[in-house]
Each structure stands twice: as structure tokens, then as C-alpha cells.
Design an enzyme around this catalytic site. Structure first.
Site, PDB file in Angstrom:
ATOM      1  CG  ASP A  20       5.549   4.096   1.805  1.00  0.00           C
ATOM      2  OD1 ASP A  20       5.493   4.867   2.785  1.00  0.00           O
ATOM      3  OD2 ASP A  20       4.589   3.907   1.032  1.00  0.00           O
ATOM      4  CE  LYS A  59      -1.204   7.183   6.589  1.00  0.00           C
ATOM      5  NZ  LYS A  59      -0.939   5.981   5.852  1.00  0.00           N
ATOM      6  CG  PHE A  95      -1.860   1.272   1.099  1.00  0.00           C
ATOM      7  CD1 PHE A  95      -3.033   1.234   0.356  1.00  0.00           C
ATOM      8  CD2 PHE A  95      -1.500   2.479   1.690  1.00  0.00           C
ATOM      9  CE1 PHE A  95      -3.829   2.356   0.207  1.00  0.00           C
ATOM     10  CE2 PHE A  95      -2.301   3.619   1.546  1.00  0.00           C
ATOM     11  CZ  PHE A  95      -3.469   3.558   0.807  1.00  0.00           C
TER      12      PHE A  95
HETATM   13  C1  LIG Z   1      -1.057   6.056   4.319  1.00  0.00           C
HETATM   14  C2  LIG Z   1       0.057   5.547   3.505  1.00  0.00           C
HETATM   15  C3  LIG Z   1       0.411   6.156   2.270  1.00  0.00           C
HETATM   16  C4  LIG Z   1      -0.400   7.263   1.650  1.00  0.00           C
HETATM   17  O1  LIG Z   1      -0.476   8.422   2.410  1.00  0.00           O
HETATM   18  P1  LIG Z   1      -1.631   9.490   2.087  1.00  0.00           P
HETATM   19  O2  LIG Z   1      -1.276  10.658   2.963  1.00  0.00           O
HETATM   20  O3  LIG Z   1      -2.934   8.855   2.446  1.00  0.00           O
HETATM   21  O4  LIG Z   1      -1.537   9.806   0.631  1.00  0.00           O
HETATM   22  C5  LIG Z   1       1.532   5.687   1.608  1.00  0.00           C
HETATM   23  N1  LIG Z   1       2.246   4.664   2.095  1.00  0.00           N
HETATM   24  C6  LIG Z   1       1.946   4.042   3.251  1.00  0.00           C
HETATM   25  C7  LIG Z   1       2.793   2.923   3.740  1.00  0.00           C
HETATM   26  C8  LIG Z   1       0.826   4.456   3.998  1.00  0.00           C
HETATM   27  O5  LIG Z   1       0.494   3.815   5.120  1.00  0.00           O
END
Ligand SMILES: *Cc1c(COP(=O)(O)O)cnc(C)c1O
Length: 428
Positions: free
Chosen positions: A233, A274, A146
Site C-alpha cells: 500500500d 493520493k 492504516f
Molecule cells: C490515505 C491512505 C489510504 C486511504 O486513502 P483514501 O483516499 O483516504 O481512501 C490508504 N492507505 C494509506 C497508506 C493511506 O495513507
């Protein structure tokens, strides 16, 4: 006539249902207020927040230091665009690069934007440094990843709900299984045009899949061997969530002697979002060393809001809170306490298969098929008992409270969770 205030949960839900796109399926709880680990609904009922806005509010709801930075900076200067300098951005760039041990940062707003940015940097590096022939660069990704919701990112998703009927899809991505070093070794050896390997140190949305302890360091070694960039990520796992400042932990500045860390796996591109703002403002970032970041030159990438003075001031405060309140240490200690307590329950449970996670990013797997509704019903019952959590992929429930939670509160929450679970056990 339009409504000017909400008098009941039903009213708020009805408005969203009528006037908002139906791109989410929320639990029927309407929140109005938050402080620390708690949120309150419009009827005044208090809940423990065990989602933390998908780990955006690691520092707790409405942290006073972070909201004060937001208020002060918004009253002074909110947005200039990057057509001019502002007096906050450089301070923030210094803070975040020193904190995570990289030469440079490229500031964006959302997690998906930062992932997109990392992909663009990696491709350009592939052409300009690795000398991949024009338009041939590929990026290796993992099944059940994700990384966000843009057209390019969903092009390499394995979730049909996220992908179906949004094509045509962006090319240049190769999917391999997660936590599979032989598969990574094979693909890297087979194709000289690979620019990067994009990976989550723990797959959060997929259901908190924790890879083998050596996974990231082995991936790091393979990437180095094949001149491929490692992109971590850490939008969800970063900023102390998993008990270290970063889950990949190339450099842990939690200044804690007990930090066992994970094996050294410093990425070439680190993606954060986040909790970088403590959840009060969209702030994301890509960090890299000069050799990589220098492929970006004026005009090649940008964002009107990226690097704005509010974002900069807020993120400085949010990172300071993580250090001052030793949130990585708290996540590590209380995460272990939480998993141990749940494991004790699970040892004699029929309804819960297992608990897994690291730090305060944890999940339980319910003994039901992914299309079943047991996990949803458990979450509804948890909300009635004053604890908010949400199922992911049907039969998995993620537990990720704000990292400011205390040991007594964790024990209280374990009591709530096990009480609710026992009501779902099959009758003997
Ligand atoms: C939430 C998330 C995203 C996307 O972030 P948004 O601010 O919702 O665009 C990307 N990678 C990971 C691992 C995430 O948990």
C-alpha cells in the site's frame, strides 16, 4: 436564507460545525487558496503546507500543468462510465504501467477503494491460482496499519477510534507486528490458506514508522517462498514522497544515478492513490502482472467513475510532473537536509525525542504521553508562525511538505519549527 460567501474564518468554522458531520478535528485554519508549497487562509495569511493533504499534493498546490489537464479534459469529456471506451484511459494505462513496471492497472478513485480492490484480487487469486478451499483465504496485515475507512478495512485496524461500534467485522485477516520478519515467517509457515501479505513500506498514519532497511526485501522473499502475494500500500509513500518513485522501489524510474533505492522488493500488487492526481481529483490504482490481474474478468469488479477521462488525463499530467521536475531526487536531498537540521536541534532538546523518516515523509516525537496536548499546542503555535502541520496519535507531528519545496524554503521552515519548539522547552 443560506450564506453565499464566507467573510471570516469563524463563519466558515461555524457553518461546518453546524451542518457537517463531526468526523474530523481540524486545526482552526480556514484555507481559501493554494499555490506550490503555500496555502492562504480567508484572512489572507500565508502558510507553508507541511501536511500536503496527507501527501496527495506532492506536486504542489494547483500545479499549472495538472490543473490545465483538468480544465481541458473536463470541457471535452468528463465521464462515460466503462460501458464504453474513452480515448484517454488507454493512454493513461500505458503511462502508469510503464512508469511503475507492471503489466496491467485497475483504475479506481480513492485509496480505500484501491485497497479493497487489491484484497478482492488477492482472494480470487488465492482460490483460482493457489487453490485455497472456498472461503478460507486469509490475508496477513500489520498492527497499527492504516489502509482506509471502509467496513472491511477497519475490520483489521488496531485503532479503536476507527473500529469501535462498526461491527460485525469482515473475517479472514491475521494481524502480526510491523517490522517483524520472524512473525511473518511463522504465520506464513503455519497456514497454507494465506493469499496475501498487505503492508505499508513505511507506516505513515501510525506516525511515520520506518522499518529496518531489509524488511520489505525479506518479506518479499518469504512471500515468494510460500506462494503468497505481497501487496504494497503505497497510497502515502508512493509517487516520489520518500525519495524514490516508490518506497518499495521494485523499479525506480527516477533515472537518477545517485538513487540508492531500497532493497529490491517489487510487490505483486501495488496500491497507489493520493498524489497520483497531484491532489486535484480522486484517482487511485492497483497494478499487477498479468498472472495476477487476469483473475479479474468482466462484471467481477468496477466503479462508475474509475478510469474516467478526467482522471486519466489528470494522472498522466501528474506523473509527468513528477518526472520532469525530478521530485524524487528533490525529496531525497531535501529530506536529508531537513532531518539533519532538526537532529542538530534535538541533540540539545528536552521537548523533542527524535526525528525519523525517509525523503520528505518525516515526523518528530514530542516528549509527552499520547494523551497529552503538547503536540497539538505546538501545531497551533506553528500555524500562528505560518506553517501547517498536524499531530498524529497524540504526541507525533508529521512533516510532509509538497515535494516542489526548495532548499531555501526548507531552511526557512526549519527556522520556524525550531523557534516554535524552543518556546516549549522546559525552563532551565
Ligand atoms: C490515505 C491512505 C489510504 C486511504 O486513502 P483514501 O483516499 O483516504 O481512501 C490508504 N492507505 C494509506 C497508506 C493511506 O495513507
Amino acid at each position: 436564507m443560506t450564506n453565499t460567501s464566507i467573510s471570516s474564518s469563524q463563519e466558515a468554522i461555524a457553518l461546518e460545525s453546524k451542518y457537517g458531520a463531526h468526523n474530523y478535528h481540524p486545526l482552526p485554519v480556514v484555507l481559501q487558496k493554494g499555490a506550490g508549497v503555500f496555502v492562504w487562509d480567508v484572512e489572507g495569511k500565508r502558510y507553508y503546507d507541511f501536511l500536503s493533504a496527507y501527501s496527495a499534493v506532492n506536486q504542489g498546490h494547483s500545479h499549472p500543468k495538472i490543473t490545465q489537464a483538468l480544465i481541458d479534459q473536463s470541457q471535452k469529456l468528463a465521464l462515460t462510465s466503462r460501458a464504453f471506451y474513452n480515448d484517454q484511459l488507454g493512454l493513461y494505462e500505458q503511462k502508469i504501467t510503464k512508469t511503475f513496471g507492471f503489466d496491467k492497472v485497475l483504475p479506481m478513485n480513492t485509496g480505500a477503494e484501491a485497497v479493497e480492490t487489491a484484497i478482492k484480487i488477492a482472494r480470487r487469486w488465492g482460490y483460482r491460482v493457489k487453490r485455497i478451499p472456498a472461503n478460507q483465504a486469509k490475508i496477513v496485515v500489520c498492527a497499527h496499519n492504516f489502509h482506509g475507512r471502509t467496513t472491511t478495512i477497519i475490520s483489521f485496524s488496531s485503532d479503536p477510534t476507527a473500529q469501535t461500534d462498526f461491527g460485525p467485522y469482515t473475517e479472514g485477516f491475521i494481524q502480526i507486528p510491523y517490522n517483524d520478519i520472524p512473525a511473518l515467517a511463522k504465520v506464513l509457515a503455519s497456514d497454507p490458506n494465506i493469499a496475501a501479505f498487505l503492508v505499508e513500506p513505511i507506516q505513515g498514519e501510525a506516525g511515520v514508522f520506518v522499518p529496518d532497511p531489509s524488511y520489505l526485501s525479506a518479506a518479499r522473499a518469504l512471500c515468494t517462498q510460500h506462494q503468497v502475494l505481497l501487496i504494497a500500500d503505497e497510497v502515502q509513500t508512493g509517487i516520489a514522497r520518500t525519495g524514490n518513485l516508490l518506497a518499495s522501489c521494485g523499479r525506480c524510474t527516477c533515472a537518477d544515478a545517485h538513487c540508492s533505492g531500497t532493497p529490491e522488493a517489487k510487490p505483486d500488487l501495488l496500491v497507489l492513490g493520493k498524489a497520483l492526481s497531484g491532489g486535484v481529483y480522486p484517482v487511485s490504482a492497483v497494478l499487477a502482472q498479468n498472472e495476477v490481474m487476469d483473475v479479474i474478468e468482466p462484471g467481477s469488479h468496477g466503479s462508475t467513475f474509475g478510469g474516467n477521462p478526467i482522471a486519466a488525463a489528470v494522472a498522466i499530467a501528474a506523473l509527468e510532473v513528477v518526472e520532469e521536475e525530478q521530485l524524487a531526487l528533490n525529496a531525497r536531498v531535501l529530506g536529508e537536509r531537513f532531518r539533519n537540521a532538526l537532529q542538530q536541534y534535538i541533540d540539545s532538546s528536552k521537548i523533542v525525542r527524535l526525528v525519523r523518516g525517509r525523503g520528505l515523509l518525516n515526523a518528530i516525537v514530542i516528549n509527552d504521553h499520547p494523551e497529552g496536548d503538547t503536540a497539538w499546542n505546538i501545531c497551533l503555535a506553528l500555524s500562528r508562525e505560518g506553517l501547517l502541520a498536524k499531530p498524529t496519535h497524540g504526541n507525533i507531528i508529521r512533516f510532509a511538505p509538497p515535494l516542489v519545496i526548495t532548499a531555501e524554503q526548507i531552511d526557512d521552515c526549519v527556522a520556524i519549527i525550531t523557534r516554535v519548539l524552543s518556546a516549549f522547552e522546559p525552563k532551565a
